[in-house]
Write an enzyme that holds these catalytic residues in place. Structure first.
Site, short mmCIF file in Angstrom:
data_model
loop_
_atom_site.label_atom_id
_atom_site.label_comp_id
_atom_site.label_asym_id
_atom_site.label_seq_id
_atom_site.Cartn_x
_atom_site.Cartn_y
_atom_site.Cartn_z
N LYS A 61 39.01 45.98 51.63
CA LYS A 61 39.72 46.48 50.44
C LYS A 61 40.82 47.50 50.75
O LYS A 61 41.84 47.54 50.08
CB LYS A 61 38.71 47.14 49.48
CG LYS A 61 37.96 46.15 48.62
CD LYS A 61 37.07 46.91 47.66
CE LYS A 61 36.74 46.07 46.46
NZ LYS A 61 36.03 46.78 45.41
N ASP B 189 38.89 46.81 39.39
CA ASP B 189 37.55 47.41 39.21
C ASP B 189 37.53 48.39 38.04
O ASP B 189 36.61 48.38 37.23
CB ASP B 189 37.11 48.14 40.49
CG ASP B 189 36.68 47.18 41.58
OD1 ASP B 189 36.31 46.04 41.25
OD2 ASP B 189 36.70 47.58 42.76
#
Ligand code: ATR
Length: 288
Positions: free
Chosen positions: A71, A107
């Site tokens: 990520k 997210d």
């Protein structure tokens, strides 16, 4: 929908990846919407990220989700990133437009939408956030745009303090950070409207663990847990028993997936289809 010569390929990269729920959720959505897309899981080892990103360009893979351990490292392979990625230093979604790779982080917006679509408006609300890892950071960044205040408590208190400082620089002084002690949790819960567990506590196989004593929970609280395996964590069960509103980790998972789906297809995701696919897979115990 059958695979054709024009099928667009999307996928998720990470390591490990075999138990990812994303292929289940995204393919269910593509099929339901009759889109000529397919979603695959690619196991990409740490040293192979650069090759994988070359592959994305070379094979014209249309979109990717990115999970651990890539990520953060993926960012330097992208051509542009959104404001969430800039703040968080991590991206979980990539869109490939004619070889130009754009990075997003869905997210936070996933967590925010999980609340909104379950009729929880954060305006004038006080949030208690447990955890200061990657997921907590993304949640805090999106919640800080709407909530009245956020208290971040973390086992390693310095991480909570660093995150609170970074948020206050962007949003003004409304975030405090501290140590995740039982006393601090109890005290902060007394005037919190929304409690979010953004730690891994309660995750399978430690299903009998929770950071919150049941007696501290109250009916006027909304409780969200990012843990989705089990779907009903100990915290979620205790909160339900206390009369609180409960939003499971599956909701956040689905709404972040829905945000990625929108980026890749330009269309609103079929939430109910995605939820059903995720719950069926989780119920079948195929995910860890
Ligand atoms: P993620 O990307 O899922 O957020 P992470 O970045 O590794 O994963 O963060 C995990 C979070 O869970 C951290 O806030 C971690 O606390 P520390 O920063 O102190 O490590 C928290 N966490 C994990 N196990 C915990 C435990 N047993 N008690 C309290 N917090 C815990």
């Amino acid at each position: 929908m059958g695979i054709s010569g024009k099928t667009r390929v999307c996928g998720v990269i990470g390591d490990p990846i075999a138990h990812s729920l994303s292929p289940t959720i995204q393919n269910a959505a593509f099929n339901h919407m009759k889109l000529d897309f397919v979603f695959l899981a690619f196991n990409v080892k740490t040293g192979e990220l650069e090759n994988a990103m070359r592959g994305m360009r070379g094979l014209e893979i249309h979109g990717l989700n990115v999970t651990m351990p890539h990520k953060n490292a993926v960012i330097r392979h992208l051509d542009e990133v959104d404001s969430a990625v800039k703040f968080l230093g991590s991206a979980n979604t990539i869109l490939n437009e004619d070889g130009r790779l754009s990075g997003f982080n869905t997210d936070g917006v996933g967590a925010l939408n999980a609340l909104k679509k379950n009729d929880v408006d954060l305006a004038e609300k006080k949030v208690l956030l447990l955890g200061a890892g990657g997921a907590a950071k993304a949640i805090a960044f999106s919640f800080a745009q709407e909530a009245e205040s956020i208290c971040i408590l973390n086992r390693a208190p310095e991480k909570a303090a660093v995150l609170a400082d970074a948020l206050n620089r962007v949003f003004g002084m409304k975030v405090v950070g501290g140590a995740l002690s039982p006393n601090a949790v109890q005290k902060s819960l007394q005037d919190a409207d929304v409690l979010v567990n953004a730690t891994s506590v309660g995750m399978h196989p430690h299903v009998d663990q929770s950071l919150v004593v049941p007696q501290w929970l109250k009916p006027d609280l909304t409780v969200m847990d990012i843990v989705y395996n089990p779907v009903a964590t100990k915290l979620a069960k205790d909160a339900k028993a206390a009369g609180a509103k409960v939003i499971s980790g599956v909701e956040m998972l689905i709404y972040q997936g829905a945000a990625s789906f929108k980026i890749w297809t330009g269309k609103s995701a079929p939430i109910e289809v995605m939820r059903k696919a995720a719950l069926t897979k989780l119920g079948a115990g195929e995910h860890r």
